[in-house]
Design an enzyme around this catalytic site. Structure first.
Site, PDB file in Angstrom:
ATOM      1  N   TYR A 294      54.262 -17.201 -60.386  1.00 36.13           N
ATOM      2  CA  TYR A 294      53.559 -16.699 -61.577  1.00 36.13           C
ATOM      3  C   TYR A 294      53.408 -15.177 -61.484  1.00 36.13           C
ATOM      4  CZ  TYR A 294      52.513 -21.576 -62.693  1.00 36.13           C
ATOM      5  OH  TYR A 294      52.629 -22.902 -63.007  1.00 36.13           O
TER       6      TYR A 294
ATOM      7  N   ASN B 199      54.210 -23.568 -73.459  1.00 39.63           N
ATOM      8  CA  ASN B 199      55.625 -23.405 -73.813  1.00 39.63           C
ATOM      9  C   ASN B 199      56.010 -24.458 -74.865  1.00 39.63           C
ATOM     10  OD1 ASN B 199      58.378 -23.213 -73.890  1.00 39.63           O
ATOM     11  ND2 ASN B 199      58.721 -23.876 -71.750  1.00 39.63           N
TER      12      ASN B 199
ATOM     13  N   CYS C 279      60.142 -23.362 -67.983  1.00 39.50           N
ATOM     14  CA  CYS C 279      58.870 -22.999 -67.353  1.00 39.50           C
ATOM     15  C   CYS C 279      58.672 -23.782 -66.053  1.00 39.50           C
ATOM     16  CB  CYS C 279      57.703 -23.211 -68.307  1.00 39.50           C
ATOM     17  SG  CYS C 279      57.564 -24.882 -68.945  1.00 39.50           S
ATOM     18  N   HIS C 280      59.484 -24.844 -65.846  1.00 38.21           N
ATOM     19  CA  HIS C 280      59.361 -25.594 -64.593  1.00 38.21           C
ATOM     20  C   HIS C 280      59.858 -24.772 -63.394  1.00 38.21           C
ATOM     21  CE1 HIS C 280      63.395 -26.513 -66.284  1.00 38.21           C
ATOM     22  NE2 HIS C 280      63.796 -26.475 -65.021  1.00 38.21           N
TER      23      HIS C 280
ATOM     24  N   GLU D 278      67.690 -29.697 -60.115  1.00 35.57           N
ATOM     25  CA  GLU D 278      68.367 -28.409 -60.023  1.00 35.57           C
ATOM     26  C   GLU D 278      68.689 -28.050 -58.576  1.00 35.57           C
ATOM     27  OE1 GLU D 278      66.421 -25.374 -62.328  1.00 35.57           O
ATOM     28  OE2 GLU D 278      66.529 -26.563 -64.180  1.00 35.57           O
TER      29      GLU D 278
END
Lengths: 165, 218
Positions: free
Chosen positions: B157, B180, B188-189, B215
């Site tokens: 963040y 979001n 945003c993850h 991912e």
């Protein structure tokens, strides 16, 4: 304000029944349904928040159905054309001739009274206001209409060809 | 594989008190269900042609549960997890964008296809027109930055706050991520706490862990 999809979900079936009763089942009823919801979608953002959606849609459906009936009676179809355009959407193999004949036997006043009161759930007084009539006249037209529909329908069901002489 | 889920996303009709349908009128509802589905399709195209379809939506099944996708003529405007309550999300879209909202899966076909590829591990970036009208001010600058974090990487963040030019706005970055409007598509993850712990996620912590796992595996 509710998403418009909610109105289609809630009242789509009622509008279809009103259209089928006013113009007879088939392509015309389907066109009347489509025109009703398209025209409602256009006007929807300006509809007062406390409006009764069901009565509003029934009012539009009645207008669209009557427009279609007028158009149909004004434009006589050439003889080589079929009197009824086959439905582009209908269920193949399904024949709603009986219902079509039963509906066609009712005067428009009675069809309107039955549609607005029994199908759209409008009180007699509101249906009267909409059709420029009186509550008593609408009550009579609705009850005569139902009785006639029932009688006609019984005859049709009992006749072997499903058709009247 | 994802597929369009049930159309009855919105609450079903509760029948009010009304005169019972006298017997011959029941015939008017014959084959009504199938016909109404076809008429709905016809309404979708007619509304689109008449430029009256302000918001189109669909719901798809995904490994993270049902997802609501909504688009305006400008592009994808909203993605919502089931825990946001899709009925509430649609009501908010009616207020913020337009009440001219219809279920119209065809309008979302491209977005649906790209999300399916992403969930299957076959896509790393989204190439979709986005309508960012639900992102405002500082949050918009955060939402514009997030797609710059590459697939499979993460930022804290604090790093995001620094990247958007306001290093002290760490908490504001957190709330920008929490609001979001286009989760998954705007990643945003990929934003974690400075200590490496995952932090919150609008789809819930398990959804965030699943996406990071997807991912990382690639």
């Amino acid at each position: 304000m509710k998403p418009f999809e909610q109105l289609v979900t809630d009242h789509g079936a009622m509008v279809l029944r009103v259209c089928r009763l006013l113009v007879g089942p088939g392509a015309d009823a389907e066109d009347a349904w489509s025109e009703t919801f398209l025209s409602a979608l256009k006007a929807y953002p300006l509809l007062p928040l406390d409006a009764n959606h069901e009565a509003w849609l029934a009012t539009i459906a009645r207008r669209k159905a009557i427009d279609l009936l007028r158009k149909r009676s004004r434009i006589p179809l050439p003889a080589e054309h079929l009197p009824e355009r086959p439905s582009t959407l209908g269920i193949p193999g399904h024949n709603d001739d009986e219902l079509r004949q039963a509906v066609a036997a009712l005067p428009l006043r009675q069809r309107e009274a039955v549609a607005l009161h029994y199908l759209a759930g409008l009180p007699y007084a509101e249906a009267a206001e909409l059709t420029g009539s009186s509550a008593d006249a609408v009550r009579r037209a609705a009850s005569d209409g139902i009785a006639k529909l029932r009688a006609r329908y019984r005859v049709l069901q009992n006749s072997p060809e499903g058709a009247l002489p | 594989m994802t597929s369009p889920s049930s159309p009855d996303l919105l609450p079903a009709r509760t029948e009010g008190v009304r005169p019972a349908l006298p017997e011959p009128l029941e015939r008017l509802s014959i084959f009504e269900g199938a016909l109404l589905e076809q008429l709905h399709g016809r309404l979708e195209s007619a509304a689109r042609e008449a430029d009256l379809l302000d918001v189109a939506y669909t719901t798809i099944d995904s490994p993270l549960g049902p997802l609501l996708l909504a688009a305006t003529s400008q592009g994808l405007v909203r993605v919502a997890f089931a825990n946001e309550d899709h009925g509430v999300v649609l009501a908010a879209l009616a207020a913020a964008v337009s009440p001219r909202i219809l279920r119209a899966p065809e309008r979302l076909a491209e977005a649906t296809g790209q999300l399916e590829e992403y969930f299957a591990g076959h896509r790393r970036t989204f190439d979709l027109p986005l309508d960012r009208r639900l992102s405002k001010g500082f949050r918009l600058s955060v939402h514009r930055h997030l797609p710059l974090i590459p697939y499979g990487s993460t930022e804290s963040y604090a790093q995001v706050a620094a990247a958007v030019g306001n290093p002290r706005a760490v908490r504001a970055v957190g709330s920008a991520c929490a609001t979001n409007p286009l989760p998954v598509v705007i990643p945003c993850h990929r934003v974690l706490r400075s200590d490496g712990s995952p932090g919150g996620y609008l789809g819930g912590p398990r959804a965030k862990a699943w996406l990071l796992g997807l991912e990382a595996a690639a």
